[in-house]
Motif scaffolding. Structure first.
Motif, PDB file in Angstrom:
ATOM      1  N   HIS A 199       9.991 -22.421 105.147  1.00 25.43           N
ATOM      2  CA  HIS A 199      10.848 -22.800 106.276  1.00 25.43           C
ATOM      3  C   HIS A 199      10.031 -23.056 107.539  1.00 25.43           C
ATOM      4  O   HIS A 199      10.417 -23.891 108.372  1.00 25.43           O
ATOM      5  CB  HIS A 199      11.921 -21.742 106.515  1.00 25.43           C
ATOM      6  N   GLY A 200       8.903 -22.382 107.680  1.00 27.50           N
ATOM      7  CA  GLY A 200       8.058 -22.615 108.844  1.00 27.50           C
ATOM      8  C   GLY A 200       7.350 -23.949 108.829  1.00 27.50           C
ATOM      9  O   GLY A 200       6.745 -24.347 109.835  1.00 27.50           O
ATOM     10  N   LEU A 201       7.414 -24.664 107.709  1.00 27.04           N
ATOM     11  CA  LEU A 201       6.745 -25.959 107.587  1.00 27.04           C
ATOM     12  C   LEU A 201       7.713 -27.132 107.567  1.00 27.04           C
ATOM     13  O   LEU A 201       7.280 -28.287 107.535  1.00 27.04           O
ATOM     14  CB  LEU A 201       5.892 -25.974 106.312  1.00 27.04           C
ATOM     15  N   GLU A 202       9.013 -26.850 107.587  1.00 25.92           N
ATOM     16  CA  GLU A 202      10.002 -27.935 107.603  1.00 25.92           C
ATOM     17  C   GLU A 202       9.818 -28.792 108.849  1.00 25.92           C
ATOM     18  O   GLU A 202       9.665 -28.284 109.961  1.00 25.92           O
ATOM     19  CB  GLU A 202      11.419 -27.358 107.585  1.00 25.92           C
ATOM     20  N   GLY A 203       9.811 -30.106 108.654  1.00 21.64           N
ATOM     21  CA  GLY A 203       9.641 -31.023 109.764  1.00 21.64           C
ATOM     22  C   GLY A 203       8.211 -31.161 110.245  1.00 21.64           C
ATOM     23  O   GLY A 203       7.937 -31.937 111.168  1.00 21.64           O
ATOM     24  N   ARG A 204       7.302 -30.410 109.638  1.00 27.00           N
ATOM     25  CA  ARG A 204       5.896 -30.442 110.063  1.00 27.00           C
ATOM     26  C   ARG A 204       4.997 -31.143 109.046  1.00 27.00           C
ATOM     27  O   ARG A 204       4.079 -31.860 109.427  1.00 27.00           O
ATOM     28  CB  ARG A 204       5.401 -29.016 110.319  1.00 27.00           C
ATOM     29  N   VAL A 205       5.212 -30.885 107.763  1.00 26.33           N
ATOM     30  CA  VAL A 205       4.441 -31.542 106.705  1.00 26.33           C
ATOM     31  C   VAL A 205       5.411 -32.116 105.687  1.00 26.33           C
ATOM     32  O   VAL A 205       6.587 -31.748 105.649  1.00 26.33           O
ATOM     33  CB  VAL A 205       3.461 -30.560 106.019  1.00 26.33           C
ATOM     34  N   GLN A 206       4.892 -33.004 104.869  1.00 30.38           N
ATOM     35  CA  GLN A 206       5.738 -33.646 103.866  1.00 30.38           C
ATOM     36  C   GLN A 206       5.422 -33.186 102.437  1.00 30.38           C
ATOM     37  O   GLN A 206       6.242 -33.355 101.539  1.00 30.38           O
ATOM     38  CB  GLN A 206       5.550 -35.174 103.938  1.00 30.38           C
ATOM     39  N   VAL A 207       4.242 -32.602 102.233  1.00 27.17           N
ATOM     40  CA  VAL A 207       3.785 -32.244 100.897  1.00 27.17           C
ATOM     41  C   VAL A 207       3.381 -30.771 100.878  1.00 27.17           C
ATOM     42  O   VAL A 207       2.738 -30.290 101.822  1.00 27.17           O
ATOM     43  CB  VAL A 207       2.581 -33.115 100.466  1.00 27.17           C
ATOM     44  N   ILE A 208       3.741 -30.074  99.801  1.00 28.26           N
ATOM     45  CA  ILE A 208       3.391 -28.664  99.611  1.00 28.26           C
ATOM     46  C   ILE A 208       2.446 -28.559  98.413  1.00 28.26           C
ATOM     47  O   ILE A 208       2.784 -28.988  97.305  1.00 28.26           O
ATOM     48  CB  ILE A 208       4.646 -27.810  99.350  1.00 28.26           C
ATOM     49  N   ASN A 209       1.261 -27.985  98.638  1.00 24.44           N
ATOM     50  CA  ASN A 209       0.296 -27.779  97.560  1.00 24.44           C
ATOM     51  C   ASN A 209       0.518 -26.389  96.962  1.00 24.44           C
ATOM     52  O   ASN A 209       0.259 -25.365  97.613  1.00 24.44           O
ATOM     53  CB  ASN A 209      -1.139 -27.913  98.086  1.00 24.44           C
ATOM     54  N   ILE A 210       0.980 -26.356  95.725  1.00 24.29           N
ATOM     55  CA  ILE A 210       1.242 -25.095  95.025  1.00 24.29           C
ATOM     56  C   ILE A 210       0.027 -24.741  94.182  1.00 24.29           C
ATOM     57  O   ILE A 210      -0.413 -25.537  93.342  1.00 24.29           O
ATOM     58  CB  ILE A 210       2.486 -25.210  94.122  1.00 24.29           C
ATOM     59  N   LYS A 211      -0.531 -23.570  94.422  1.00 25.03           N
ATOM     60  CA  LYS A 211      -1.619 -23.041  93.605  1.00 25.03           C
ATOM     61  C   LYS A 211      -1.176 -21.690  93.060  1.00 25.03           C
ATOM     62  O   LYS A 211      -0.696 -20.836  93.819  1.00 25.03           O
ATOM     63  CB  LYS A 211      -2.906 -22.903  94.413  1.00 25.03           C
ATOM     64  N   LEU A 212      -1.339 -21.500  91.772  1.00 18.98           N
ATOM     65  CA  LEU A 212      -0.836 -20.280  91.143  1.00 18.98           C
ATOM     66  C   LEU A 212      -1.572 -19.050  91.625  1.00 18.98           C
ATOM     67  O   LEU A 212      -0.997 -17.950  91.652  1.00 18.98           O
ATOM     68  CB  LEU A 212      -0.912 -20.410  89.622  1.00 18.98           C
ATOM     69  N   ASP A 213      -2.838 -19.183  92.014  1.00 18.86           N
ATOM     70  CA  ASP A 213      -3.546 -18.036  92.581  1.00 18.86           C
ATOM     71  C   ASP A 213      -2.956 -17.630  93.918  1.00 18.86           C
ATOM     72  O   ASP A 213      -2.972 -16.448  94.273  1.00 18.86           O
ATOM     73  CB  ASP A 213      -5.037 -18.352  92.738  1.00 18.86           C
ATOM     74  N   LYS A 214      -2.457 -18.575  94.697  1.00 21.68           N
ATOM     75  CA  LYS A 214      -1.860 -18.244  95.988  1.00 21.68           C
ATOM     76  C   LYS A 214      -0.517 -17.557  95.815  1.00 21.68           C
ATOM     77  O   LYS A 214      -0.279 -16.470  96.364  1.00 21.68           O
ATOM     78  CB  LYS A 214      -1.671 -19.500  96.835  1.00 21.68           C
ATOM     79  N   CYS A 215       0.375 -18.186  95.080  1.00 20.78           N
ATOM     80  CA  CYS A 215       1.745 -17.677  94.991  1.00 20.78           C
ATOM     81  C   CYS A 215       1.894 -16.555  93.973  1.00 20.78           C
ATOM     82  O   CYS A 215       2.891 -15.837  93.971  1.00 20.78           O
ATOM     83  CB  CYS A 215       2.731 -18.802  94.690  1.00 20.78           C
ATOM     84  N   GLY A 216       0.910 -16.394  93.081  1.00 26.18           N
ATOM     85  CA  GLY A 216       0.932 -15.254  92.179  1.00 26.18           C
ATOM     86  C   GLY A 216       1.540 -15.524  90.829  1.00 26.18           C
ATOM     87  O   GLY A 216       2.305 -14.687  90.325  1.00 26.18           O
ATOM     88  N   GLY A 217       1.210 -16.673  90.219  1.00 22.38           N
ATOM     89  CA  GLY A 217       1.616 -16.906  88.847  1.00 22.38           C
ATOM     90  C   GLY A 217       2.567 -18.063  88.652  1.00 22.38           C
ATOM     91  O   GLY A 217       3.136 -18.622  89.610  1.00 22.38           O
TER      92      GLY A 217
END
Length: 340
Positions: free
Chosen positions: A241-259
């Motif tokens: 939610h803190g990135l809405e309206g700020r960026v258009q793409v989200i990079n998902i990495k399993l090490d970051k989010c935890g699986g």
């Protein structure tokens, strides 16, 4: 005497060093090897594996990850669900390694594949970026030309005066390739705007993580004509939610989010908010790429080239052909068994 139930699952966890073919440079860091936590779960003839590299800039290292897993050894061996794991370990590499092992163990028990368990369509090969280190422009040029099969490229930038030369070198070497750049937090609003003419001329398609974590307000009011992606600024679903309206793409990495469990949730929630999805990696072997490949079927940008940079991958491993990555179920995510 303490009575302890015979474990339902046998846990094995250890750290492996994966040397790189050559040093790899990004903003603030030079890497010569990937240290990986490898987790294996066995239940009779069934087994599951997971690999986690952690998040280096959050001090989430394989040694601390191994400690986290060992502290949960009894709980894991007595039987744990992926949902329970979300409550017992924080987002990071340790949870990633155990979660992915649980996914593959479940697939092995059910004699099916992870993508079927996840309710996803049958995988196809995915167009992936080939990543270029933030080297001297002449080295960038030579490396880009060596990627003869690449159809998409990701160029690392850094906080020095050579970024424009690097971008021009890549475009000259590969005039037809899809191109994104990744600053790894190394730019300011001013330097990002100065780079705009070069990016436009070079047909850069995405600019990834230009600003440092904590400076997400720098995105406000930019009206940048090239899509912007968040990597370090989005660790898990709580950051969306803190990135809405700020960026258009989200990079998902399993090490970051935890699986993979958390990654699929993050993908669904990000899509619902209108973000485009990207799947990336922290490096590693095919054992890291396999779960990310499953997630990649939901993403419009794929960056799964980690095994290309290590001296020796696992066998069998993912394959790269005509700019695409392919991960058969036999590499990860199928009905896997390991000899005792």
């Amino acid at each position: 005497m303490t009575n302890r139930r015979h474990p339902m699952i046998k846990l094995s966890a250890h750290i492996e060093k994966l040397p790189l073919k050559q040093p790899f440079h990004i903003t603030g860091y030079t890497f010569t090897a990937c240290d990986a936590l490898v987790v294996t779960l066995r239940d009779g003839e069934c087994s599951g594996r997971g690999e986690g590299l952690g998040v280096y800039y959050r001090h989430d290292t394989p040694s601390t990850m191994l400690q986290q897993v060992e502290q949960l050894r009894d709980t894991i061996e007595q039987g744990i669900t992926r949902e329970q794991l979300l409550e017992l370990l924080p987002a990071g590499g340790a949870r990633n390694a155990v979660d992915c092992a649980l996914w593959e163990l479940e697939a092995s028990r059910a004699n099916t594949s992870v993508w079927q368990l996840a309710g996803l369509r049958r995988p196809e090969s995915l167009l992936t970026t080939y990543t270029l280190s933030a080297d001297e422009p002449e080295v960038v040029d030579a490396t880009a030309r060596s990627f003869v099969n690449a159809r998409a490229l990701k160029l690392k930038l850094t906080n020095d005066p050579l970024n424009a030369e690097r971008v021009r070198a890549v475009r000259a070497a590969c005039p037809d390739a899809w191109l994104m750049v990744d600053a790894n937090q190394g730019l300011t609003r001013e330097s990002l705007m100065r780079m705009l003419p070069t990016f436009v001329e070079a047909r850069v398609a995405v600019v990834e993580q230009p600003f440092p974590i904590g400076n997400e307000s720098w995105f406000d009011g930019l009206n940048y004509p090239i899509p912007l992606a968040a990597d370090e600024s989005v660790q898990d679903r709580t950051d969306l939610h803190g990135l809405e309206g700020r960026v258009q793409v989200i990079n998902i990495k399993l090490d970051k989010c935890g699986g993979l469990t958390a990654g699929l949730t993050l993908a669904r929630e990000a899509s619902a908010l209108g973000f485009r999805l990207m799947v990336g990696n922290m490096g590693g072997s095919s054992l890291s790429m396999g779960p990310a490949f499953v997630l990649g079927s939901l993403c419009s940008v794929v960056d799964l080239d980690g095994p290309m940079f290590i001296q020796a991958d696992r066998e069998p491993g993912v394959s790269y052909r005509d700019g695409h990555v392919w991960c058969p179920d036999a590499v990860w995510g199928g009905s896997h068994t390991i000899a005792a």
